[in-house]
Design a protein around this motif. Structure first.
Motif, PDB file in Angstrom:
ATOM      1  N   LEU A   3       0.852  -1.189   0.000  1.00  0.00           N
ATOM      2  CA  LEU A   3       0.000   0.000   0.000  1.00  0.00           C
ATOM      3  C   LEU A   3       0.886   1.236   0.000  1.00  0.00           C
ATOM      4  O   LEU A   3       1.806   1.361   0.814  1.00  0.00           O
TER       5      LEU A   3
ATOM      6  N   GLN B 201       0.790   5.686  -0.793  1.00  0.00           N
ATOM      7  CA  GLN B 201      -0.035   6.858  -1.062  1.00  0.00           C
ATOM      8  C   GLN B 201       0.260   7.415  -2.445  1.00  0.00           C
ATOM      9  O   GLN B 201       1.368   7.264  -2.968  1.00  0.00           O
ATOM     10  N   ALA B 202      -0.717   8.057  -3.011  1.00  0.00           N
ATOM     11  CA  ALA B 202      -0.532   8.700  -4.303  1.00  0.00           C
ATOM     12  C   ALA B 202       0.659   9.655  -4.227  1.00  0.00           C
ATOM     13  O   ALA B 202       0.812  10.394  -3.246  1.00  0.00           O
TER      14      ALA B 202
ATOM     15  N   PRO C 200      -3.662   6.400  -8.229  1.00  0.00           N
ATOM     16  CA  PRO C 200      -4.640   5.319  -8.058  1.00  0.00           C
ATOM     17  C   PRO C 200      -4.778   4.449  -9.297  1.00  0.00           C
ATOM     18  O   PRO C 200      -5.076   3.250  -9.172  1.00  0.00           O
TER      19      PRO C 200
ATOM     20  N   THR D 251      -2.873   1.113  -9.396  1.00  0.00           N
ATOM     21  CA  THR D 251      -3.279  -0.019  -8.573  1.00  0.00           C
ATOM     22  C   THR D 251      -3.533  -1.231  -9.453  1.00  0.00           C
ATOM     23  O   THR D 251      -4.324  -1.165 -10.392  1.00  0.00           O
TER      24      THR D 251
ATOM     25  N   THR E 233      -1.251  -1.302  -4.282  1.00  0.00           N
ATOM     26  CA  THR E 233      -2.469  -0.540  -4.045  1.00  0.00           C
ATOM     27  C   THR E 233      -2.080   0.901  -3.732  1.00  0.00           C
ATOM     28  O   THR E 233      -1.313   1.150  -2.801  1.00  0.00           O
ATOM     29  N   VAL E 234      -2.611   1.816  -4.530  1.00  0.00           N
ATOM     30  CA  VAL E 234      -2.299   3.236  -4.350  1.00  0.00           C
ATOM     31  C   VAL E 234      -3.523   3.931  -3.784  1.00  0.00           C
ATOM     32  O   VAL E 234      -4.600   3.898  -4.394  1.00  0.00           O
ATOM     33  N   SER E 235      -3.358   4.550  -2.650  1.00  0.00           N
ATOM     34  CA  SER E 235      -4.465   5.284  -2.027  1.00  0.00           C
ATOM     35  C   SER E 235      -4.402   6.749  -2.413  1.00  0.00           C
ATOM     36  O   SER E 235      -3.318   7.336  -2.513  1.00  0.00           O
ATOM     37  N   SER E 236      -5.556   7.325  -2.615  1.00  0.00           N
ATOM     38  CA  SER E 236      -5.617   8.738  -3.035  1.00  0.00           C
ATOM     39  C   SER E 236      -5.683   9.658  -1.839  1.00  0.00           C
ATOM     40  O   SER E 236      -5.829   9.231  -0.711  1.00  0.00           O
TER      41      SER E 236
END
Length: 114
Positions: free
Chosen positions: A10, A12-13, A86, A89, A111-114
């Protein structure tokens, strides 16, 4: 196991991850190596590849952000992913293509979180 991918997770953007893929020597040496990615419900798409002596090729959607490299002493190919979004992902799969045969690793999830 002939190809073992790792390094997903995981992020972050805007962040970075480095994916690694260790291959058995028999399919790494003189083989073309690369990475595909796949999102559920979509076709697997080529992300980057490194051919023979070191020529690299990238999909347009990662040019300038991702870098593929290989360490011949470690039988390892890397994918440095920078400035991820994102849309990056996916499950990332490494592969080797040698003597007409394509080998696949098991995939590593990014997984890229916005």
């Amino acid at each position: 196991v002939q190809l073992q991918a790792s390094g997903g997770g995981l992020v972050q953007a805007g962040g970075s991850l480095r994916l690694s893929c260790v291959a058995s020597r028999s399919i790494f040496s003189n083989g073309n190596m690369g990475w595909y990615r796949q999102v559920p419900g979509k076709q697997r798409e080529l992300v980057a590849r490194i051919i023979g002596g070191g020529t690299t090729d990238y999909a347009d959607f990662v040019k300038g952000r991702f870098t593929i490299s290989r360490d011949n002493a470690k039988n390892t190919v890397y994918l440095q992913t920078n400035s991820v979004g994102p849309e990056d992902t996916a499950v990332y799969y490494c592969y080797s293509f040698k003597r007409g045969t394509q080998y696949w690793g098991q995939g590593t999830l990014v997984t890229v979180s916005s």
